[in-house]
Scaffold this active site. Sequence first.
Site, PDB file in Angstrom:
ATOM      1  N   ARG A 140     -13.510  13.372  22.095  1.00 27.03           N
ATOM      2  CA  ARG A 140     -12.105  14.126  22.265  1.00 27.03           C
ATOM      3  C   ARG A 140     -10.948  13.479  22.749  1.00 27.03           C
ATOM      4  O   ARG A 140     -10.161  13.960  23.171  1.00 27.03           O
ATOM      5  CB  ARG A 140     -12.462  15.531  22.803  1.00 27.03           C
ATOM      6  CG  ARG A 140     -13.342  16.558  21.881  1.00 27.03           C
ATOM      7  CD  ARG A 140     -13.552  17.731  22.739  1.00 27.03           C
ATOM      8  NE  ARG A 140     -14.340  18.626  21.894  1.00 27.03           N
ATOM      9  CZ  ARG A 140     -13.875  19.604  20.857  1.00 27.03           C
ATOM     10  NH1 ARG A 140     -12.716  19.593  20.829  1.00 27.03           N
ATOM     11  NH2 ARG A 140     -14.753  20.257  20.184  1.00 27.03           N
ATOM     12  N   HIS A 194       7.307  10.682  15.186  1.00 26.61           N
ATOM     13  CA  HIS A 194       6.841  12.102  14.604  1.00 26.61           C
ATOM     14  C   HIS A 194       6.619  13.392  15.589  1.00 26.61           C
ATOM     15  O   HIS A 194       7.383  14.498  15.252  1.00 26.61           O
ATOM     16  CB  HIS A 194       5.242  11.967  14.166  1.00 26.61           C
ATOM     17  CG  HIS A 194       5.111  10.928  13.135  1.00 26.61           C
ATOM     18  ND1 HIS A 194       6.160  10.462  12.428  1.00 26.61           N
ATOM     19  CD2 HIS A 194       4.056  10.166  12.884  1.00 26.61           C
ATOM     20  CE1 HIS A 194       5.868   9.372  11.393  1.00 26.61           C
ATOM     21  NE2 HIS A 194       4.300   9.294  11.837  1.00 26.61           N
ATOM     22  N   GLU A 254      -6.322  11.680  14.716  1.00 22.74           N
ATOM     23  CA  GLU A 254      -7.021  10.965  13.525  1.00 22.74           C
ATOM     24  C   GLU A 254      -8.657  10.645  13.769  1.00 22.74           C
ATOM     25  O   GLU A 254      -8.908  10.492  14.886  1.00 22.74           O
ATOM     26  CB  GLU A 254      -6.279   9.598  13.174  1.00 22.74           C
ATOM     27  CG  GLU A 254      -5.008   9.923  12.485  1.00 22.74           C
ATOM     28  CD  GLU A 254      -4.046   8.755  12.162  1.00 22.74           C
ATOM     29  OE1 GLU A 254      -3.276   8.537  11.300  1.00 22.74           O
ATOM     30  OE2 GLU A 254      -4.542   7.708  12.790  1.00 22.74           O
ATOM     31  N   HIS A 302       8.126  10.562   7.547  1.00 23.21           N
ATOM     32  CA  HIS A 302       7.384  11.681   6.776  1.00 23.21           C
ATOM     33  C   HIS A 302       6.988  12.704   7.264  1.00 23.21           C
ATOM     34  O   HIS A 302       6.764  13.740   6.528  1.00 23.21           O
ATOM     35  CB  HIS A 302       6.324  10.939   5.768  1.00 23.21           C
ATOM     36  CG  HIS A 302       5.325  10.458   6.757  1.00 23.21           C
ATOM     37  ND1 HIS A 302       5.159   9.586   7.522  1.00 23.21           N
ATOM     38  CD2 HIS A 302       3.878  11.070   6.996  1.00 23.21           C
ATOM     39  CE1 HIS A 302       3.894   9.389   8.000  1.00 23.21           C
ATOM     40  NE2 HIS A 302       3.288  10.652   7.660  1.00 23.21           N
ATOM     41  N   ASP A 342       0.799  -1.321  -0.022  1.00 25.22           N
ATOM     42  CA  ASP A 342       0.083   0.209  -0.038  1.00 25.22           C
ATOM     43  C   ASP A 342       0.822   1.254   0.084  1.00 25.22           C
ATOM     44  O   ASP A 342       0.699   2.279  -0.686  1.00 25.22           O
ATOM     45  CB  ASP A 342      -0.832   0.104   1.262  1.00 25.22           C
ATOM     46  CG  ASP A 342      -2.266  -0.896   1.077  1.00 25.22           C
ATOM     47  OD1 ASP A 342      -2.354  -1.373  -0.107  1.00 25.22           O
ATOM     48  OD2 ASP A 342      -2.974  -0.872   1.719  1.00 25.22           O
ATOM     49  N   TYR A 348      -1.216  30.940  12.378  1.00 22.84           N
ATOM     50  CA  TYR A 348      -2.130  32.154  12.763  1.00 22.84           C
ATOM     51  C   TYR A 348      -1.626  32.415  14.284  1.00 22.84           C
ATOM     52  O   TYR A 348      -1.350  31.813  14.952  1.00 22.84           O
ATOM     53  CB  TYR A 348      -3.514  31.785  12.661  1.00 22.84           C
ATOM     54  CG  TYR A 348      -4.390  30.704  13.370  1.00 22.84           C
ATOM     55  CD1 TYR A 348      -4.801  31.150  14.744  1.00 22.84           C
ATOM     56  CD2 TYR A 348      -4.553  29.513  12.916  1.00 22.84           C
ATOM     57  CE1 TYR A 348      -5.468  29.950  15.538  1.00 22.84           C
ATOM     58  CE2 TYR A 348      -5.125  28.534  13.714  1.00 22.84           C
ATOM     59  CZ  TYR A 348      -5.400  28.695  15.086  1.00 22.84           C
ATOM     60  OH  TYR A 348      -6.220  27.837  15.678  1.00 22.84           O
ATOM     61  N   ARG A 380      -0.504  24.934  12.079  1.00 23.62           N
ATOM     62  CA  ARG A 380      -1.287  23.836  11.551  1.00 23.62           C
ATOM     63  C   ARG A 380      -0.677  23.149  10.360  1.00 23.62           C
ATOM     64  O   ARG A 380      -0.571  23.661   9.362  1.00 23.62           O
ATOM     65  CB  ARG A 380      -2.767  24.301  10.828  1.00 23.62           C
ATOM     66  CG  ARG A 380      -3.860  23.292  10.941  1.00 23.62           C
ATOM     67  CD  ARG A 380      -4.934  23.780  10.347  1.00 23.62           C
ATOM     68  NE  ARG A 380      -5.666  24.617  11.132  1.00 23.62           N
ATOM     69  CZ  ARG A 380      -5.913  26.054  10.803  1.00 23.62           C
ATOM     70  NH1 ARG A 380      -5.405  26.290   9.345  1.00 23.62           N
ATOM     71  NH2 ARG A 380      -6.477  26.795  11.301  1.00 23.62           N
ATOM     72  N   ARG A 399       1.020  24.259  18.943  1.00 27.92           N
ATOM     73  CA  ARG A 399       0.431  25.283  19.656  1.00 27.92           C
ATOM     74  C   ARG A 399       1.441  25.992  20.658  1.00 27.92           C
ATOM     75  O   ARG A 399       1.772  25.446  21.605  1.00 27.92           O
ATOM     76  CB  ARG A 399      -0.809  25.050  20.255  1.00 27.92           C
ATOM     77  CG  ARG A 399      -1.910  24.695  19.298  1.00 27.92           C
ATOM     78  CD  ARG A 399      -3.356  24.365  20.032  1.00 27.92           C
ATOM     79  NE  ARG A 399      -4.551  24.326  19.041  1.00 27.92           N
ATOM     80  CZ  ARG A 399      -5.165  25.339  18.669  1.00 27.92           C
ATOM     81  NH1 ARG A 399      -5.084  26.531  19.560  1.00 27.92           N
ATOM     82  NH2 ARG A 399      -5.894  25.324  17.826  1.00 27.92           N
TER      83      ARG A 399
END
Length: 589
Positions: free
Chosen positions: A570, A342, A318, A280, A117, A485, A477, A448
């Site tokens: 959450r 990561h 995710e 990645h 895959d 931002y 982000r 953040r």
Amino acid sequence: MSSFSSSLSRPSCRSSPTSSLYFSNHSSLINGDPRRSLSFLSASPQEEICLRSQRKSVQSSVVLQDVVVVTNSEPAEKLKDGLLSVQSQEADKLVAELGGGQQESTVSITVVGASGDLAKKKIFPALFALYYEGCLPQHFTIYGYARSKMTDGELRDMVSKTLTCRIDKRANCGEKMEEFLKRCFYHTGQYDSQEHFVALDKKLKEHEGGRLSNRLFYLSIPPNIFVDAVKCASSSASSLSGWTRVIVEKPFGRDSKTSAALTNSLKHYLEEDQIFRIDHYLGKELVENLSVLRFSNLIFEPLWSRQYIQNVQFIFSEDFGTEGRGGYFDHYGIIRDIMQNHLLQILALFAMETPVSLDAEDIRNEKVKVLRSMRPIQLEDVVMGQYKSTTKGGVTYPGYTDDKTVPKDSLTPTFAAAALFIDNARWDGVPFLMKAGKALHTRSAEIRVQFKHVPGNLYNRNSGTNLDRTTNELVIRVQPDEGIYLKINNKVPGLGMRLDQSHLNLLYSTRYSKEIPDAYERLLLDAIEGERRLFIRSDELDAAWALFTPLLEEIEEKKMIPEFYPYGSRGPVGAHYLAAKHNVQWGDL
């Protein structure tokens, strides 16, 4: 494995770095690597030649017995440094006498595990995107290698279904696809078969046509067969005239011991600078922009410390579960799969000191310093969760253990939150919070940075009692809807004095018309060019595992039971208590 330096036709999509080659009667430093020392047999005892060039033109390579001399096709300028400098015409004359003439180079890319895959969904599309943008050398060949029996035509049919063209360049899409697929071939073979890799080598040589060959192997295979594949590629299919490099996908072991064993096994057949450990996430646009944002903007660097920053959050979520991949995931869990690599890699990039230069080794040196400065992670600073089945709107979503590939009694966490600390002068006392989970309410990855409250704020009475609502926050982000931002406090227009928190927003899709390249495109191009900045060095990997291994061993020894949370929520409530313990509010709520 051979890794002699050679030149490529430089892709047009990037500017070229400066290269340096130095030859003497005793040794040759090729691309600055003393371990590649070779005898320069034609030099006299006192003769030393220093050739340094800015790669502004297409380079050529001349093979001299065991040496590759790199020169510019344009006349070289007179060079002043070195023990004995020679003018360009003298160097050109020497090259001509020793075998003169230009030799074309080629790159052969072998995707080991081509029927999987990852190869179909990421690697082949990324290679096509590089070809479409004109970033690959003029001469290249792509080979798929796997155990599945397949013809060249069948491989091309499989690959063609996943190829897409850039949004801004669709005019000749079909034509480019056909040209690309003609360069794709397939070879069936076992991953531990010397005989099959010898046959692959023979096919590669046919396509290379006597050119100076450079070879890149991408291991898109399970980690338990990495070493077998590397052994066979090294002894039977490596380049004899150019470089050979190997890209290795995570996971790089399960803990310090297994990671060290894998590294030692790989180094038995490869040099460290031939191993490209890919993460990645380091290739994502907003992650690569971290150092640009910080080091090229005066307003940020002075604020990047404990004096002004209250906490930093690295959030990964995710909105789907394991979905049939539970067998693999259950062996590793969310901490190993996401946090140890990561998120920790992004943290190291974020928190590192200013490197000496943008050279790969200088950047990776600073990242290692951060990892070695980190305080051991305490179990009480970690919250784990596992998603359970839930029904919403008449639709039932399965729990983690409902996956047929997952044991019914599995304690593997699908969610984890942790508080980490860096014990150095810049970051002492600042909590770095990580949060990662599957089957949550949204898909996102972001950084953040929450700044401290304004001391003696004149507008406290206009802001209300909750000072955290007025805290400045920088949000990066990473995905989706890439953007940066900054939250600032602003007066609402009108006769009164009412404050509002507003965003200074850089949304990439609005600001830039060009489509953002996939992370695999950037990392594959870096590997072809020998740029290691976004790849993980062995001591960096050791430091990362040294931080997480004691925690993982304690979790498994005590058989810690994760807190259950509904699919699509959450996450577990415990994550909020963890944040409150360190006087932090999660910024994504």
